[in-house]
Write a protein that holds these residues in place. Structure first.
Motif, mmCIF file in Angstrom:
data_model
loop_
_atom_site.group_PDB
_atom_site.id
_atom_site.type_symbol
_atom_site.label_atom_id
_atom_site.label_comp_id
_atom_site.label_asym_id
_atom_site.label_seq_id
_atom_site.Cartn_x
_atom_site.Cartn_y
_atom_site.Cartn_z
ATOM 1 N N TYR A 104 -6.537 3.245 -0.732
ATOM 2 C CA TYR A 104 -4.997 3.098 -1.439
ATOM 3 C C TYR A 104 -5.323 3.561 -2.707
ATOM 4 C CZ TYR A 104 -0.641 2.610 -3.621
ATOM 5 O OH TYR A 104 0.435 2.831 -4.131
ATOM 6 N N ILE A 155 5.082 5.001 -8.290
ATOM 7 C CA ILE A 155 4.330 4.788 -7.185
ATOM 8 C C ILE A 155 3.933 3.419 -7.207
ATOM 9 C CG2 ILE A 155 2.415 5.080 -5.790
ATOM 10 C CD1 ILE A 155 2.245 7.896 -7.046
ATOM 11 N N ARG A 184 -3.869 6.976 -4.165
ATOM 12 C CA ARG A 184 -2.629 6.943 -5.327
ATOM 13 C C ARG A 184 -3.299 7.807 -6.316
ATOM 14 N NH1 ARG A 184 -1.806 3.466 -9.428
ATOM 15 N NH2 ARG A 184 0.431 3.161 -9.925
#
Length: 184
Positions: A81, A101, A85
């Protein structure tokens, strides 16, 4: 969903095997991650599939370049992630798009994992557990529970300034944890 699609535990196993030099496991891992990354990026982009496909490729290339630095003691979902990201943020910066985010959005990357949906959340919880209590509390209240600084201060007994400082320091420390697991 294909019937033999690897679940979250399989992905971690495949990554460990790939790091150990198993090319077949690495191929299966990249295919499975592609199936998860494509909808993850598509859901966050306004102009869709072409940019999402580029981001999938960028993320897989970054993973490939850093795969030898993957630390099996660190949560795999958080590692993937973090890379995805950063790629998304870089893309949005190039496009001059501002988008929040959230740090707990890691579940979105593994959203189709019905049986192991809690694994990503447990990975994030495991990372948070490495933080000092005040930083962990500040992050849980402001980032995971999405409370305002004022509400988080009232709930925790800390001042608003202390909430902001501890959330900032906690995020910096979490980023350092993830980066340490990425670098040789």
């Amino acid at each position: 969903m294909p019937p033999n699609k690897p679940d979250y535990a399989d992905l971690e196993r495949l990554m460990r095997q790939a790091v150990a030099g198993d090319a077949h496991a690495y191929e299966r891992l990249l295919l499975a991650l592609t199936q998860r990354l494509r909808p993850f990026f598509s859901a966050r982009l306004q102009n869709g599939a072409a940019d999402a496909e580029d981001l999938v490729q960028d993320t897989l290339i970054a993973m490939h370049e850093r795969r030898s630095s993957y630390n099996p003691a660190q949560p795999f979902a958080a590692w993937v992630y973090a890379i995805a990201r950063y790629k998304l943020i870089d893309h949005l910066r190039r496009q001059r798009v501002r988008l929040h985010i959230p740090i707990d959005d890691v579940e979105g990357l593994f959203a189709d994992e019905r049986t192991d949906a809690g694994d990503a959340a447990r990975d994030v919880a495991a990372l948070l557990d490495q933080l000092p209590e005040q930083q962990r509390t500040a992050l849980r209240l402001t980032k995971l529970a999405e409370q305002s600084t004022r509400d988080a201060a009232a709930a925790s007994g800390m001042s608003e300034t202390s909430i902001r400082v501890n959330a900032h320091r906690g995020l910096k420390r979490l980023i350092a944890f993830v980066r340490r697991s990425e670098t040789p």
